[in-house]
Design an enzyme around this catalytic site. Sequence first.
Site, PDB file in Angstrom:
ATOM      1  CE  LYS A 192      38.277  46.307  49.572  1.00  0.00           C
ATOM      2  NZ  LYS A 192      38.638  45.177  50.412  1.00  0.00           N
ATOM      3  NE  ARG A 267      39.667  38.744  54.630  1.00  0.00           N
ATOM      4  CZ  ARG A 267      39.095  39.256  53.549  1.00  0.00           C
ATOM      5  NH1 ARG A 267      37.838  39.635  53.581  1.00  0.00           N
ATOM      6  NH2 ARG A 267      39.780  39.390  52.440  1.00  0.00           N
ATOM      7  NE  ARG A 306      35.512  43.143  39.449  1.00  0.00           N
ATOM      8  CZ  ARG A 306      35.844  43.330  40.723  1.00  0.00           C
ATOM      9  NH1 ARG A 306      36.249  44.521  41.148  1.00  0.00           N
ATOM     10  NH2 ARG A 306      35.761  42.349  41.592  1.00  0.00           N
ATOM     11  NE  ARG A 312      37.554  38.119  40.986  1.00  0.00           N
ATOM     12  CZ  ARG A 312      37.736  38.805  42.108  1.00  0.00           C
ATOM     13  NH1 ARG A 312      38.476  39.892  42.114  1.00  0.00           N
ATOM     14  NH2 ARG A 312      37.174  38.389  43.225  1.00  0.00           N
ATOM     15  NE  ARG A 324      32.847  38.010  45.964  1.00  0.00           N
ATOM     16  CZ  ARG A 324      33.007  38.489  44.731  1.00  0.00           C
ATOM     17  NH1 ARG A 324      32.250  38.051  43.741  1.00  0.00           N
ATOM     18  NH2 ARG A 324      33.933  39.393  44.500  1.00  0.00           N
TER      19      ARG A 324
END
Length: 368
Positions: A192, A267, A306, A312, A324
Amino acid sequence: MIKLHDKYFKPFITATQIDEAVTRIATQLAEDIGDEIPVFVGVLNGSFMFASDFVKKYPNRCEISFVKLASYSGTSSTENVKQLIGVDYDLEGRTVVILEDIIDTGNTLQEINRIFKEKKVKQLKIATLFFKPEAYKKQYTIDYIGMEIPNKFIVGYGLDYDQLGRDLPEVYQLKEDHMINLVLFGKPGAGKGTQATFLKEKYNLKHISTGDVFRYNMKNETALGKLAKSFIDRGDLVPDEVTIDMLQAEVEKNSEANGFIFDGFPRTTAQAEALDIFLSSKKMEVAATIALEADDEILIQRLLERGKTSGRADDTDEVKIRNRFDEYNEKTAPLMEYYQRQGKFHSVNGIGSIEEITERLCAVINNL
Ligand code: IMP
Ligand code: MG
């Protein structure tokens, strides 16, 4: 969609349609004129492309010349059509056919009639590729019309917006309502952020990432940031009105944007409704909701890759990633339905090179 100076234009008439119209006028004129050799007179600058294609299609002998007329800007009075290049040869007794790219108000046509009436021509015929009947204010006969079009500004095929666009082989129409407000959906790792960066460049949009907006407001301790923090500190969800107020502030800060990419909001269906209400209060609306779709297993590989460099923690644990994804599926399913009901939901294949995915997104946006 293309941009010329500050304005956006959308495809309107294809090169093929133009070609058909030019052929039709050429064929009909040849039938009407017969063996006589006509003098075609193109009106510069706009008609250079039409005149060029036209004489190539005209099946018989002909002569071609040009005049150059320009109207003073800001007025529509006939006295203000100025002759910049006049007729440079003897037209007495000849059949003259004016080739115009477009007839709009008819002011230019009036001046043409005035100029050629003095030339003692045998007959004067007017051929125009485009004609705007709703804008036409005169009574002069237009003998040949390629296409009637609505009273909207066009460019391409000789026609310009402030000198740009004449070179385009097809015709584009001014996009007056060019606010493109997008809602972008996609699982973590779907790209995104990357795609939003391309889209905001290409369409002059402002990317509003709700997470970034929250962090900005809290870090800078804005009134809304403090308010949001008070809910978070108590362990409560930030009410939708607070989020909407933050988004509103972002929208108002960026009034020169051609639209917004909403990312991370809505959301829930309630938030989608709140967003609709807020946008309509600004005479705006969601143009499209686009979901970047990608296979879970591919995304997991991307995220784990990543996670090796991003630091992260939530990108390094496959179980957390799957959680998630589950949360995304649960939350977006009703939203997809909400936007589907409005006919605004689009799904785009998010697997491929960055350029390929950008192209797919642009295809959706250009069709809006
Ligand atoms: P008129 O209003 O009929 O005199 O048209 C004057 C001139 O305005 C035309 O010859 C074109 O050069 C220009 N024009 C009119 N409509 C358009 C348009 O939609 N796009 C670009 N130029 C236009
Ligand atoms: Mg013109």
